[in-house]
Design a protein around this motif. Structure first.
Motif, PDB file in Angstrom:
ATOM      1  N   MET A 145       0.823  -1.204   0.000  1.00  0.00           N
ATOM      2  CA  MET A 145       0.000   0.000   0.000  1.00  0.00           C
ATOM      3  C   MET A 145       0.860   1.258   0.000  1.00  0.00           C
ATOM      4  SD  MET A 145      -3.292  -0.631   2.420  1.00  0.00           S
ATOM      5  CE  MET A 145      -2.732  -1.868   3.565  1.00  0.00           C
ATOM      6  N   ALA A 146       1.945   1.236   0.757  1.00  0.00           N
ATOM      7  CA  ALA A 146       2.836   2.400   0.808  1.00  0.00           C
ATOM      8  C   ALA A 146       3.472   2.656  -0.555  1.00  0.00           C
ATOM      9  CB  ALA A 146       3.913   2.184   1.869  1.00  0.00           C
ATOM     10  N   VAL A 147       3.949   1.596  -1.195  1.00  0.00           N
ATOM     11  CA  VAL A 147       4.576   1.740  -2.506  1.00  0.00           C
ATOM     12  C   VAL A 147       3.542   2.172  -3.544  1.00  0.00           C
ATOM     13  CG1 VAL A 147       5.746   0.484  -4.364  1.00  0.00           C
ATOM     14  CG2 VAL A 147       6.424   0.118  -1.988  1.00  0.00           C
ATOM     15  N   ALA A 148       2.356   1.570  -3.496  1.00  0.00           N
ATOM     16  CA  ALA A 148       1.301   1.930  -4.452  1.00  0.00           C
ATOM     17  C   ALA A 148       0.882   3.388  -4.290  1.00  0.00           C
ATOM     18  CB  ALA A 148       0.101   1.012  -4.276  1.00  0.00           C
ATOM     19  N   SER A 149       0.782   3.873  -3.051  1.00  0.00           N
ATOM     20  CA  SER A 149       0.399   5.266  -2.845  1.00  0.00           C
ATOM     21  C   SER A 149       1.450   6.202  -3.414  1.00  0.00           C
ATOM     22  CB  SER A 149       0.169   5.560  -1.360  1.00  0.00           C
ATOM     23  OG  SER A 149       1.387   5.551  -0.641  1.00  0.00           O
ATOM     24  N   PHE A 150       2.726   5.846  -3.239  1.00  0.00           N
ATOM     25  CA  PHE A 150       3.805   6.665  -3.796  1.00  0.00           C
ATOM     26  C   PHE A 150       3.742   6.698  -5.324  1.00  0.00           C
ATOM     27  CE2 PHE A 150       8.166   6.640  -5.541  1.00  0.00           C
ATOM     28  CZ  PHE A 150       8.498   7.952  -5.265  1.00  0.00           C
ATOM     29  N   VAL A 151       3.589   5.531  -5.937  1.00  0.00           N
ATOM     30  CA  VAL A 151       3.571   5.448  -7.401  1.00  0.00           C
ATOM     31  C   VAL A 151       2.344   6.168  -7.967  1.00  0.00           C
ATOM     32  CG1 VAL A 151       3.370   3.858  -9.358  1.00  0.00           C
ATOM     33  CG2 VAL A 151       4.962   3.354  -7.496  1.00  0.00           C
ATOM     34  N   LEU A 152       1.175   5.943  -7.370  1.00  0.00           N
ATOM     35  CA  LEU A 152      -0.037   6.592  -7.862  1.00  0.00           C
ATOM     36  C   LEU A 152       0.023   8.104  -7.678  1.00  0.00           C
ATOM     37  CD1 LEU A 152      -2.787   4.096  -6.688  1.00  0.00           C
ATOM     38  CD2 LEU A 152      -1.921   4.444  -8.994  1.00  0.00           C
ATOM     39  N   GLY A 153       0.582   8.547  -6.568  1.00  0.00           N
ATOM     40  CA  GLY A 153       0.736   9.985  -6.353  1.00  0.00           C
ATOM     41  C   GLY A 153       1.687  10.606  -7.355  1.00  0.00           C
ATOM     42  N   LEU A 154       2.752   9.890  -7.667  1.00  0.00           N
ATOM     43  CA  LEU A 154       3.727  10.385  -8.632  1.00  0.00           C
ATOM     44  C   LEU A 154       3.136  10.437 -10.041  1.00  0.00           C
ATOM     45  CD1 LEU A 154       6.678  11.293  -8.599  1.00  0.00           C
ATOM     46  CD2 LEU A 154       7.312   8.950  -9.150  1.00  0.00           C
ATOM     47  N   VAL A 155       2.453   9.392 -10.446  1.00  0.00           N
ATOM     48  CA  VAL A 155       1.820   9.370 -11.767  1.00  0.00           C
ATOM     49  C   VAL A 155       0.695  10.394 -11.824  1.00  0.00           C
ATOM     50  CG1 VAL A 155       0.481   7.933 -13.369  1.00  0.00           C
ATOM     51  CG2 VAL A 155       2.470   6.979 -12.216  1.00  0.00           C
ATOM     52  N   GLY A 156       0.013  10.589 -10.707  1.00  0.00           N
ATOM     53  CA  GLY A 156      -1.085  11.550 -10.660  1.00  0.00           C
ATOM     54  C   GLY A 156      -0.650  12.984 -10.883  1.00  0.00           C
ATOM     55  N   LEU A 157       0.631  13.264 -10.700  1.00  0.00           N
ATOM     56  CA  LEU A 157       1.110  14.614 -11.000  1.00  0.00           C
ATOM     57  C   LEU A 157       1.038  14.914 -12.490  1.00  0.00           C
ATOM     58  CD1 LEU A 157       4.247  14.840  -8.689  1.00  0.00           C
ATOM     59  CD2 LEU A 157       2.058  16.009  -8.384  1.00  0.00           C
ATOM     60  N   LEU A 158       1.071  13.869 -13.307  1.00  0.00           N
ATOM     61  CA  LEU A 158       1.067  14.038 -14.756  1.00  0.00           C
ATOM     62  C   LEU A 158      -0.296  13.804 -15.399  1.00  0.00           C
ATOM     63  CD1 LEU A 158       4.423  12.222 -15.527  1.00  0.00           C
ATOM     64  CD2 LEU A 158       4.013  14.673 -15.320  1.00  0.00           C
ATOM     65  N   VAL A 159      -0.982  12.750 -14.992  1.00  0.00           N
ATOM     66  CA  VAL A 159      -2.268  12.398 -15.601  1.00  0.00           C
ATOM     67  C   VAL A 159      -3.269  11.959 -14.542  1.00  0.00           C
ATOM     68  CG1 VAL A 159      -1.321  11.697 -17.842  1.00  0.00           C
ATOM     69  CG2 VAL A 159      -1.515  10.031 -16.022  1.00  0.00           C
ATOM     70  N   LEU A 160      -4.513  12.181 -14.801  1.00  0.00           N
ATOM     71  CA  LEU A 160      -5.623  11.725 -13.954  1.00  0.00           C
ATOM     72  C   LEU A 160      -5.466  12.092 -12.484  1.00  0.00           C
ATOM     73  CD1 LEU A 160      -6.284   8.198 -15.472  1.00  0.00           C
ATOM     74  CD2 LEU A 160      -7.645  10.247 -15.792  1.00  0.00           C
ATOM     75  N   ASN A 161      -5.029  13.321 -12.228  1.00  0.00           N
ATOM     76  CA  ASN A 161      -4.808  13.722 -10.835  1.00  0.00           C
ATOM     77  C   ASN A 161      -6.088  13.739 -10.018  1.00  0.00           C
ATOM     78  OD1 ASN A 161      -5.696  15.885 -12.297  1.00  0.00           O
ATOM     79  ND2 ASN A 161      -4.077  17.267 -11.662  1.00  0.00           N
ATOM     80  N   PHE A 162      -7.239  13.895 -10.635  1.00  0.00           N
ATOM     81  CA  PHE A 162      -8.497  13.897  -9.896  1.00  0.00           C
ATOM     82  C   PHE A 162      -8.914  12.503  -9.464  1.00  0.00           C
ATOM     83  CE2 PHE A 162      -9.424  13.670 -14.375  1.00  0.00           C
ATOM     84  CZ  PHE A 162     -10.421  12.716 -14.491  1.00  0.00           C
ATOM     85  N   VAL A 163      -8.326  11.460 -10.056  1.00  0.00           N
ATOM     86  CA  VAL A 163      -8.619  10.079  -9.658  1.00  0.00           C
ATOM     87  C   VAL A 163      -7.488   9.514  -8.800  1.00  0.00           C
ATOM     88  CG1 VAL A 163      -8.983   7.732 -10.519  1.00  0.00           C
ATOM     89  CG2 VAL A 163     -10.021   9.655 -11.704  1.00  0.00           C
TER      90      VAL A 163
END
Length: 90
Positions: free
Chosen positions: A19-37
């Motif tokens: 969960m910690a790794v997934a939150s980091f990766v999703l937060g990082l990707v969210g800076l570029l695309v689909l930040n509202f999701v």
């Protein structure tokens, strides 16, 4: 004769690391695309990992802050031009 319970697997600790790794990766990707999701998902996963005392606390905190940054970027973009994600005008 005494019956013993089967040995417990250590899945909870491994789940919080994921969960910690997934939150980091999703937060990082969210800076570029689909930040509202991806921003709210990163925040939720980081919060769960921190509440369950993850050994990857720093990564969960990074995921939490990146998720918050995703939401902040979304708010700035919506205030600036009404967009809900990054847009590149060519």
């Amino acid at each position: 004769m005494r019956l013993t319970a089967p040995p417990r697997r250590e899945t909870g600790r491994r789940d919080t690391e994921g969960m910690a790794v997934a939150s980091f990766v999703l937060g990082l990707v969210g800076l570029l695309v689909l930040n509202f999701v991806l921003g709210p998902i990163a925040i939720a996963l980081a919060t769960l990992a921190l509440r369950r005392d993850t050994p990857r606390r720093f990564r969960a905190l990074l995921g939490l802050w990146l998720g918050i940054a995703d939401i902040a970027i979304l708010a700035v973009l919506m205030a600036a031009n009404g967009a809900t994600s990054w847009s590149i005008v060519g």
